[in-house]
Motif scaffolding. Structure first.
Motif, PDB file in Angstrom:
ATOM      1  N   LYS A 193       0.815  -1.220   0.000  1.00  0.00           N
ATOM      2  CA  LYS A 193       0.000   0.000   0.000  1.00  0.00           C
ATOM      3  C   LYS A 193       0.846   1.266   0.000  1.00  0.00           C
ATOM      4  CE  LYS A 193      -2.105  -1.452   3.695  1.00  0.00           C
ATOM      5  NZ  LYS A 193      -2.957  -1.439   4.883  1.00  0.00           N
ATOM      6  N   ASN A 194       2.155   1.111  -0.129  1.00  0.00           N
ATOM      7  CA  ASN A 194       3.063   2.248  -0.058  1.00  0.00           C
ATOM      8  C   ASN A 194       3.302   2.872  -1.430  1.00  0.00           C
ATOM      9  OD1 ASN A 194       3.884   2.225   2.806  1.00  0.00           O
ATOM     10  ND2 ASN A 194       4.527   0.161   2.289  1.00  0.00           N
ATOM     11  N   TYR A 195       3.833   4.094  -1.409  1.00  0.00           N
ATOM     12  CA  TYR A 195       4.193   4.784  -2.645  1.00  0.00           C
ATOM     13  C   TYR A 195       5.603   4.421  -3.088  1.00  0.00           C
ATOM     14  CZ  TYR A 195      -0.017   7.559  -2.603  1.00  0.00           C
ATOM     15  OH  TYR A 195      -1.322   7.949  -2.654  1.00  0.00           O
ATOM     16  N   GLY A 196       6.218   3.483  -2.402  1.00  0.00           N
ATOM     17  CA  GLY A 196       7.539   2.987  -2.776  1.00  0.00           C
ATOM     18  C   GLY A 196       7.447   1.519  -3.119  1.00  0.00           C
ATOM     19  N   SER A 197       8.228   1.083  -4.109  1.00  0.00           N
ATOM     20  CA  SER A 197       8.251  -0.329  -4.475  1.00  0.00           C
ATOM     21  C   SER A 197       9.141  -1.087  -3.504  1.00  0.00           C
ATOM     22  CB  SER A 197       8.738  -0.498  -5.907  1.00  0.00           C
ATOM     23  OG  SER A 197      10.054   0.009  -6.030  1.00  0.00           O
ATOM     24  N   PHE A 198       8.961  -2.397  -3.439  1.00  0.00           N
ATOM     25  CA  PHE A 198       9.720  -3.248  -2.520  1.00  0.00           C
ATOM     26  C   PHE A 198      10.209  -4.472  -3.278  1.00  0.00           C
ATOM     27  CE2 PHE A 198       9.681  -6.682   0.816  1.00  0.00           C
ATOM     28  CZ  PHE A 198      10.761  -6.222   1.532  1.00  0.00           C
TER      29      PHE A 198
END
Length: 191
Positions: A77-82
């Motif tokens: 749900k973040n604006y950063g990829s993982f």
């Protein structure tokens, strides 16, 4: 004399506008960092698809082999990829490791979701030798716990990168009679 004061006045106005711009930019970046870009916990769920194989023998020795199909879903749900490295999840039965679940490296896009399918081979000898095994057979329900630590990198705005670890714990209940599997997972992100 008026021409000597104009450059000084212009310089003051320029410094004031620049300072005001920097303060507003700093305030906006702080608000974004504390709201939109604040790391949120990923949703990691392990949903057993079903039982692929159950084999058991009672004579001459008691043996048990169980293979489960699993679908692991990671919802970012973040604006950063993982992106995470190869990992191993552990399935425990009353504090005894009864299965190892290999998870290959993967990339979870920003505000995206991925599904990972895998099979779990339960170590029947460790399961049967557990003192709680017969109690659970008579009750008809096995309770297992799956834990996984996914070590990787978070990328925000395609250039800011930092290390992160996603921890997941799933409580899995397996009904012997219906061969139904239910799971409830909790996850936590540590940066």
């Amino acid at each position: 004399m008026t021409s000597a004061r104009s450059p000084s006045r212009g310089l003051k106005i320029c410094c004031l506008v620049t300072t005001l711009f920097l303060v507003v930019s700093l305030i906006v970046m702080t608000i974004l960092a504390l709201t939109i870009f604040k790391p949120k916990q990923p949703e990691i769920s392990a949903r057993p698809v079903g039982v692929e194989n159950i084999q058991y023998t009672l004579f001459p020795n008691v043996t048990l082999n169980v293979t489960l199909s699993m679908l692991v879903t990671i919802n970012n749900k973040n604006y950063g990829s993982f992106s995470f490295k190869n990992a191993t999840a552990y399935v425990t039965y009353h504090d005894t490791v009864v299965a190892l679940v290999p998870m290959e490296h993967a990339f979870v896009p920003a505000r995206g979701k991925i599904n990972i399918t895998t099979s779990v081979d339960l170590m029947g000898d460790k399961l049967i030798s557990n003192p709680h095994f017969m109690e659970d057979v008579t009750s008809g329900i096995f309770n297992l716990i799956s834990t996984a630590d996914l070590h990787g990198k978070v990328t925000v705005l395609k250039f800011v990168k930092f290390g992160a670890t996603a921890f997941s714990t799933c409580d899995i209940s397996f009904s012997i009679k219906t061969q139904q599997i239910d799971s409830k997972c909790k996850s936590k992100l540590k940066m």
